[in-house]
Design a protein around this motif. Sequence first.
Motif, mmCIF file in Angstrom:
data_model
loop_
_atom_site.group_PDB
_atom_site.id
_atom_site.type_symbol
_atom_site.label_atom_id
_atom_site.label_comp_id
_atom_site.label_asym_id
_atom_site.label_seq_id
_atom_site.Cartn_x
_atom_site.Cartn_y
_atom_site.Cartn_z
ATOM 1 N N VAL A 29 38.144 42.788 45.635
ATOM 2 C CA VAL A 29 38.384 44.082 44.982
ATOM 3 C C VAL A 29 37.591 44.120 43.681
ATOM 4 O O VAL A 29 37.738 43.238 42.838
ATOM 5 C CB VAL A 29 39.888 44.301 44.714
ATOM 6 N N TYR A 30 36.720 45.141 43.553
ATOM 7 C CA TYR A 30 35.769 45.186 42.453
ATOM 8 C C TYR A 30 36.107 46.201 41.359
ATOM 9 O O TYR A 30 35.517 46.170 40.289
ATOM 10 C CB TYR A 30 34.369 45.526 42.999
ATOM 11 N N ALA A 31 36.995 47.137 41.665
ATOM 12 C CA ALA A 31 37.270 48.207 40.699
ATOM 13 C C ALA A 31 38.742 48.570 40.718
ATOM 14 O O ALA A 31 39.393 48.553 41.768
ATOM 15 C CB ALA A 31 36.426 49.446 41.037
ATOM 16 N N PHE B 160 46.478 46.186 34.929
ATOM 17 C CA PHE B 160 46.229 45.915 36.337
ATOM 18 C C PHE B 160 44.941 45.112 36.467
ATOM 19 O O PHE B 160 43.977 45.358 35.745
ATOM 20 C CB PHE B 160 46.114 47.222 37.120
ATOM 21 N N SER B 161 44.949 44.163 37.385
ATOM 22 C CA SER B 161 43.765 43.338 37.606
ATOM 23 C C SER B 161 43.464 43.258 39.093
ATOM 24 O O SER B 161 44.362 43.349 39.940
ATOM 25 C CB SER B 161 43.972 41.934 37.037
ATOM 26 N N ALA B 162 42.184 43.100 39.405
ATOM 27 C CA ALA B 162 41.728 43.019 40.785
ATOM 28 C C ALA B 162 40.645 41.964 40.873
ATOM 29 O O ALA B 162 39.882 41.771 39.923
ATOM 30 C CB ALA B 162 41.188 44.377 41.242
ATOM 31 N N GLY B 163 40.572 41.287 42.028
ATOM 32 C CA GLY B 163 39.621 40.189 42.089
ATOM 33 C C GLY B 163 39.059 39.887 43.464
ATOM 34 O O GLY B 163 39.402 40.508 44.471
ATOM 35 N N GLY C 172 38.024 43.592 38.259
ATOM 36 C CA GLY C 172 38.463 44.914 37.809
ATOM 37 C C GLY C 172 39.681 44.797 36.913
ATOM 38 O O GLY C 172 40.585 44.002 37.186
ATOM 39 N N LEU C 173 39.691 45.588 35.833
ATOM 40 C CA LEU C 173 40.836 45.639 34.920
ATOM 41 C C LEU C 173 41.108 47.087 34.546
ATOM 42 O O LEU C 173 40.172 47.873 34.376
ATOM 43 C CB LEU C 173 40.553 44.840 33.641
ATOM 44 N N ALA C 174 42.375 47.430 34.413
ATOM 45 C CA ALA C 174 42.755 48.773 33.978
ATOM 46 C C ALA C 174 44.046 48.667 33.178
ATOM 47 O O ALA C 174 44.921 47.855 33.505
ATOM 48 C CB ALA C 174 42.942 49.697 35.174
ATOM 49 N N ILE C 175 44.161 49.482 32.148
ATOM 50 C CA ILE C 175 45.328 49.458 31.269
ATOM 51 C C ILE C 175 45.974 50.839 31.284
ATOM 52 O O ILE C 175 45.290 51.851 31.119
ATOM 53 C CB ILE C 175 44.924 49.081 29.828
ATOM 54 N N SER D 262 32.645 50.981 41.690
ATOM 55 C CA SER D 262 33.199 51.637 40.507
ATOM 56 C C SER D 262 34.046 52.831 40.909
ATOM 57 O O SER D 262 33.727 53.531 41.877
ATOM 58 C CB SER D 262 32.052 52.081 39.587
ATOM 59 N N ILE D 263 35.125 53.052 40.175
ATOM 60 C CA ILE D 263 36.026 54.180 40.421
ATOM 61 C C ILE D 263 36.412 54.806 39.092
ATOM 62 O O ILE D 263 36.622 54.101 38.098
ATOM 63 C CB ILE D 263 37.298 53.717 41.171
ATOM 64 N N GLN D 264 36.500 56.141 39.083
ATOM 65 C CA GLN D 264 37.030 56.873 37.939
ATOM 66 C C GLN D 264 38.116 57.821 38.445
ATOM 67 O O GLN D 264 38.055 58.302 39.589
ATOM 68 C CB GLN D 264 35.941 57.687 37.245
ATOM 69 N N THR D 265 39.102 58.095 37.583
ATOM 70 C CA THR D 265 40.149 59.060 37.928
ATOM 71 C C THR D 265 40.259 60.084 36.808
ATOM 72 O O THR D 265 39.931 59.801 35.648
ATOM 73 C CB THR D 265 41.514 58.368 38.099
ATOM 74 N N GLN D 266 40.717 61.281 37.162
ATOM 75 C CA GLN D 266 40.955 62.333 36.175
ATOM 76 C C GLN D 266 42.077 63.233 36.658
ATOM 77 O O GLN D 266 42.482 63.180 37.821
ATOM 78 C CB GLN D 266 39.678 63.111 35.891
#
Length: 203
Positions: free
Chosen positions: A91-93, A62-65, A51-54, A135-139
């Motif tokens: 951690v996948y997401a 952010f990274s997850a593994g 998982g990666l998020a910017i 999978s995860i999404q945020t809003q």
Amino acid sequence: MGHLGWVRSVAVDPANEWFCTGAADRTIKIWDLASGKLKLTLTGHIGAVRGLAISDRHPYMFSAGDDKQVKCWDLEYNKVIRNYHGHLSGVYAAEVHPSLDLLVTGGRDATARVWDMRTKAQVFALGGHRDTINSIQTQKVDPQIISGSADSTIRLWDLAAGKSMSTLTNHKKGVRAVACNSREFSFASASADNIKTWRLPEG
């Protein structure tokens, strides 16, 4: 030089200048978006990076593994500045909240964890899924968190209350991905058998 293992995650810089990839070779690579040239390789995980998020408000990635680790990288210095401890398995997401300093992660322990990105405190452990969260999404508005799981369900979460608002059970197979629509109040979900679209806030 490309990755030496399967690429498991991709995230694009909000300014569209670069993108990053995480792979089974335990590395994160940062690439120039226009030229496709490799800019940087980051090491620190001891398992596949899934998982990666910017952040679009801070110079953070952010990274997850698979190593249960969630890391915050300072992109001005290209080093890890925070670790978030709590996941019991891979951690996948990972997803950054669009307006709050929160990070949301999910994985094999079937729990979506909400972190204060600055203090590293776990704000919520959102339980309810019976299998891996893929999978995860945020809003910005409720449901502020949407999670898709291998248990074939999607959960919509009330972030303020820290609990599930609803569970969508229309998929027959595990949900591999969820993606929010930036132009309308809806999202899509994908499983091995089909892709579905949903109207929000109820789904």
